[in-house]
Design an enzyme around this catalytic site. Structure first.
Site, mmCIF file in Angstrom:
data_model
loop_
_atom_site.group_PDB
_atom_site.id
_atom_site.type_symbol
_atom_site.label_atom_id
_atom_site.label_comp_id
_atom_site.label_asym_id
_atom_site.label_seq_id
_atom_site.Cartn_x
_atom_site.Cartn_y
_atom_site.Cartn_z
ATOM 1 N N CYS A 54 0.928 -1.260 0.043
ATOM 2 C CA CYS A 54 0.101 -0.207 -0.060
ATOM 3 C C CYS A 54 0.839 1.374 -0.089
ATOM 4 C CB CYS A 54 -1.035 -0.049 1.465
ATOM 5 S SG CYS A 54 -2.335 1.155 0.944
ATOM 6 N N ASP A 63 -6.474 -3.032 11.093
ATOM 7 C CA ASP A 63 -5.321 -2.202 11.248
ATOM 8 C C ASP A 63 -5.161 -1.762 12.693
ATOM 9 O OD1 ASP A 63 -2.955 -0.762 10.681
ATOM 10 O OD2 ASP A 63 -4.065 0.446 9.297
#
Length: 213
Positions: free
Chosen positions: A8, A131
């Site tokens: 990412c 996350d």
């Protein structure tokens, strides 16, 4: 068992090539202005053009309105939108139906209550992403190089595929997968020299490590 990897926060042709060559399953482009990893739709569109079929292109947004999403999608071909803000289940379904793309819903985790919250998205998202919850006052909801207690999701059963994120790097990847049971992971800060500066060699090393599990 090898795990799928999402790299990412990509922002250069060199690091996109490293992710592609290393066998990443997902490539992520960040469209959140406060992020040091942010790219414009035009920049992301050029980078995405070099991504071959079979590798999913993901656009990370935070509480984006429809106009912002239309602008991104008019310039960047994406397979998934990653919703990394406070989007409620109704909004997730609305985005999925309106734009016709897969949706990854990020869940900020610090305790068991956050895991229960994730259940409310199982009927509206295509994938979940766990996350670490950002510290108070943080500008970014993710990409903060923070790790949460992986035991919180260990042994849990989900109706959707999911990814583990938050402070993962080559050094702790094996432990993260072993403890959490993740079949896919998301890495950003763990393959950087500094926030927003990806390292092609670190990307390659991480992907090799993921394949060797």
């Amino acid at each position: 068992m090898p795990v799928d990897v999402k790299i990412c926060g990509l922002g250069t042709a060199e690091t996109v090539a490293a992710a592609v060559d290393g066998g990443a399953a997902y490539l992520g482009f960040v469209f959140f202005p406060p992020s040091p990893r942010r790219v414009t739709p035009e920049e992301a569109g050029k980078l995405a053009a070099a991504v071959p079929e079979g590798i999913a292109k993901v656009g990370l947004v935070v509480d984006a309105d429809d106009q912002a999403l239309r602008t991104i999608l008019s310039r960047t071909p994406l397979d998934f939108l990653q919703l990394h803000g406070d989007e409620r289940p109704r909004r997730v379904r609305e985005i999925k139906d309106r734009f016709g793309l897969g949706v990854i819903k990020a869940i900020a985790v610090s305790g068991p209550e956050d895991i229960e919250k994730a259940r409310t998205y199982e009927d509206v998202a295509d994938l979940l992403l766990f996350d670490a919850k950002p510290p108070k006052g943080a500008e970014r909801p993710g990409g903060n190089a923070l790790v949460f207690d992986w035991r919180l999701i260990s042994g849990a059963s989900w109706r959707l595929p999911w990814l583990l994120a938050g402070g993962i790097d080559t050094g702790n990847l094996a432990a993260a997968v072993d403890i959490s049971g993740a079949a896919a992971v998301d890495v950003s800060s763990g393959v950087e020299d500094q926030p927003g500066v990806k390292n092609a060699e670190k990307i390659g090393a991480f992907l090799r490590a993921a394949k060797s599990l």
